[in-house]
Scaffold this motif. Structure first.
Motif, PDB file in Angstrom:
ATOM      1  N   GLY A  66      -5.889 -76.718  50.394  1.00 59.34           N
ATOM      2  CA  GLY A  66      -4.236 -76.620  51.083  1.00 59.34           C
ATOM      3  C   GLY A  66      -3.492 -77.223  50.009  1.00 59.34           C
ATOM      4  O   GLY A  66      -2.562 -77.532  50.140  1.00 59.34           O
ATOM      5  N   GLU A  67      -3.915 -77.004  48.624  1.00 60.47           N
ATOM      6  CA  GLU A  67      -3.039 -77.250  47.336  1.00 60.47           C
ATOM      7  C   GLU A  67      -2.510 -75.858  47.165  1.00 60.47           C
ATOM      8  O   GLU A  67      -3.097 -74.649  47.137  1.00 60.47           O
ATOM      9  N   THR A  68      -0.668 -75.693  47.548  1.00 62.53           N
ATOM     10  CA  THR A  68       0.005 -75.130  46.828  1.00 62.53           C
ATOM     11  C   THR A  68       0.926 -75.135  46.165  1.00 62.53           C
ATOM     12  O   THR A  68       1.384 -76.628  45.750  1.00 62.53           O
ATOM     13  N   ALA A  69       1.526 -74.030  45.946  1.00 61.85           N
ATOM     14  CA  ALA A  69       2.585 -74.565  44.288  1.00 61.85           C
ATOM     15  C   ALA A  69       3.397 -73.308  44.271  1.00 61.85           C
ATOM     16  O   ALA A  69       3.114 -72.225  44.510  1.00 61.85           O
ATOM     17  N   ARG A  70       4.626 -73.510  44.696  1.00 59.27           N
ATOM     18  CA  ARG A  70       5.484 -72.629  43.765  1.00 59.27           C
ATOM     19  C   ARG A  70       5.786 -72.704  42.532  1.00 59.27           C
ATOM     20  O   ARG A  70       5.764 -73.325  41.914  1.00 59.27           O
ATOM     21  N   ILE A  71       6.634 -71.063  42.616  1.00 58.26           N
ATOM     22  CA  ILE A  71       5.483 -70.693  41.050  1.00 58.26           C
ATOM     23  C   ILE A  71       7.142 -70.723  40.519  1.00 58.26           C
ATOM     24  O   ILE A  71       7.812 -70.053  41.041  1.00 58.26           O
ATOM     25  N   PRO A  72       7.105 -71.247  39.179  1.00 58.32           N
ATOM     26  CA  PRO A  72       8.699 -71.222  39.146  1.00 58.32           C
ATOM     27  C   PRO A  72       9.075 -69.934  38.383  1.00 58.32           C
ATOM     28  O   PRO A  72       8.745 -69.315  37.627  1.00 58.32           O
ATOM     29  N   GLY A  73      10.795 -69.427  38.686  1.00 53.30           N
ATOM     30  CA  GLY A  73      10.657 -68.622  37.266  1.00 53.30           C
ATOM     31  C   GLY A  73      10.443 -66.881  37.450  1.00 53.30           C
ATOM     32  O   GLY A  73      11.255 -66.510  37.509  1.00 53.30           O
ATOM     33  N   ILE A  74       9.888 -66.802  39.333  1.00 57.89           N
ATOM     34  CA  ILE A  74       9.154 -65.199  39.847  1.00 57.89           C
ATOM     35  C   ILE A  74      10.275 -65.558  40.242  1.00 57.89           C
ATOM     36  O   ILE A  74      10.096 -65.688  41.523  1.00 57.89           O
ATOM     37  N   ARG A  75      10.849 -64.328  40.295  1.00 57.52           N
ATOM     38  CA  ARG A  75      10.922 -63.575  41.830  1.00 57.52           C
ATOM     39  C   ARG A  75      10.719 -62.406  42.097  1.00 57.52           C
ATOM     40  O   ARG A  75      10.400 -61.516  41.299  1.00 57.52           O
ATOM     41  N   VAL A  76      10.445 -62.024  43.711  1.00 59.51           N
ATOM     42  CA  VAL A  76       9.673 -61.074  43.938  1.00 59.51           C
ATOM     43  C   VAL A  76      10.671 -59.644  44.777  1.00 59.51           C
ATOM     44  O   VAL A  76      11.268 -60.559  45.944  1.00 59.51           O
ATOM     45  N   THR A  77      11.371 -58.844  44.183  1.00 55.08           N
ATOM     46  CA  THR A  77      12.152 -57.763  45.213  1.00 55.08           C
ATOM     47  C   THR A  77      11.626 -57.664  45.515  1.00 55.08           C
ATOM     48  O   THR A  77      10.647 -57.026  45.827  1.00 55.08           O
ATOM     49  N   ALA A  78      12.199 -57.361  47.289  1.00 56.70           N
ATOM     50  CA  ALA A  78      11.732 -56.795  48.455  1.00 56.70           C
ATOM     51  C   ALA A  78      10.614 -57.507  48.896  1.00 56.70           C
ATOM     52  O   ALA A  78       9.306 -56.644  49.471  1.00 56.70           O
ATOM     53  N   GLY A  79      10.192 -58.041  48.518  1.00 50.72           N
ATOM     54  CA  GLY A  79       8.456 -58.787  48.900  1.00 50.72           C
ATOM     55  C   GLY A  79       7.446 -58.267  48.142  1.00 50.72           C
ATOM     56  O   GLY A  79       6.158 -58.768  49.153  1.00 50.72           O
TER      57      GLY A  79
END
Length: 242
Positions: free
Chosen positions: A57-70
């Motif tokens: 259940g531990e999640t984290a948003r990864i800073p500085g990473i953009r995902v183009t079109a998923g």
């Protein structure tokens, strides 16, 4: 037509009689009574906290990473791991942190690719939303492996699973990530299946088993972590690319 009805009726009686003389149901004996679950020591107070940190259940948003079109296939796996090092410790979770030696090797992946501990990624739709997730692994000292799963979300990247252990193998089966790890009992191993949970929005260890090994326990034991760890992950990424 009137004359044919009695004949048909007689034929029906014969058929029914024949069906009753062979192949009928027979009793297999008395069925043992079903014993329902019985709660033992019902007066014990409920546990106030989990005994170990499973990393579930531990999640984290990864800073500085953009995902183009998923599309996570466009991402650089080393850049993803390096960006994950910037996640605050309170958000990194038990399986998100890496030892100092491994961090140094990750930082040197560009200049020393042969010693880079980041393994090639695999891709699979593990959440059922029609988009692939990225499955990564990082080698650590003592033949340990840190396994992570990243999900494209709102133009960025979210780590939805992170765990580490001494491992034997990692497999992708449908939408499950299955990890095998050695057991202290000769001839047995642990197998843990991690599955997406939409309510928690994370990969959870939905099945944790101890099973006999096919080789009868002749495998050389793999050193296990010094600290007790409940999710018994696995491996050397034996999954196939899609």
């Amino acid at each position: 037509m009137r004359l044919r009805l009695p004949a048909l009726a007689t034929l029906g009686v014969v058929l029914l009689t024949g069906c009753g003389t062979g192949g009928e149901l027979r009793s297999a004996g008395r069925t043992p009574p079903a014993n329902g679950p019985v709660r033992l020591w019902p007066t014990l107070p409920p546990a106030s906290a989990a005994p170990y940190d499973y990393g579930e259940g531990e999640t984290a948003r990864i800073p500085g990473i953009r995902v183009t079109a998923g599309d996570v296939r466009r991402l650089d796996p080393v850049a993803v791991v390096r960006a994950g090092l910037k996640v605050p410790p309170e958000r990194a979770g038990e399986g998100g942190e890496l030892p100092a030696r491994t961090v140094a090797l990750v930082e040197a992946c560009r200049s020393a690719p042969r010693t880079c501990p980041v393994l090639p990624p695999y891709f699979r739709d593990l959440t059922g939303d029609g988009r692939d997730e990225m499955v990564l692994a990082v080698r650590m000292p003592g033949r340990q492996l840190s396994v992570r799963v990243y999900m494209p979300e709102s133009g960025g990247l979210t780590r939805i699973m992170s765990t580490s252990d001494a491992v034997l193998s990692v497999q992708l089966a449908g939408r499950d990530l299955i990890m095998r790890a050695p057991s202290a009992i000769t001839g047995y191993e642990y197998r843990t299946a991690w599955s997406w949970d939409g309510r928690q929005r994370a990969m959870l260890p939905t099945q944790d088993e101890i099973l006999r090994t096919r080789d009868g326990g002749r495998r050389t034991p793999v050193p296990r972590p010094s600290a007790p760890r409940a999710p018994r992950p696995t491996a050397s990424l034996s999954a196939e690319r899609r």
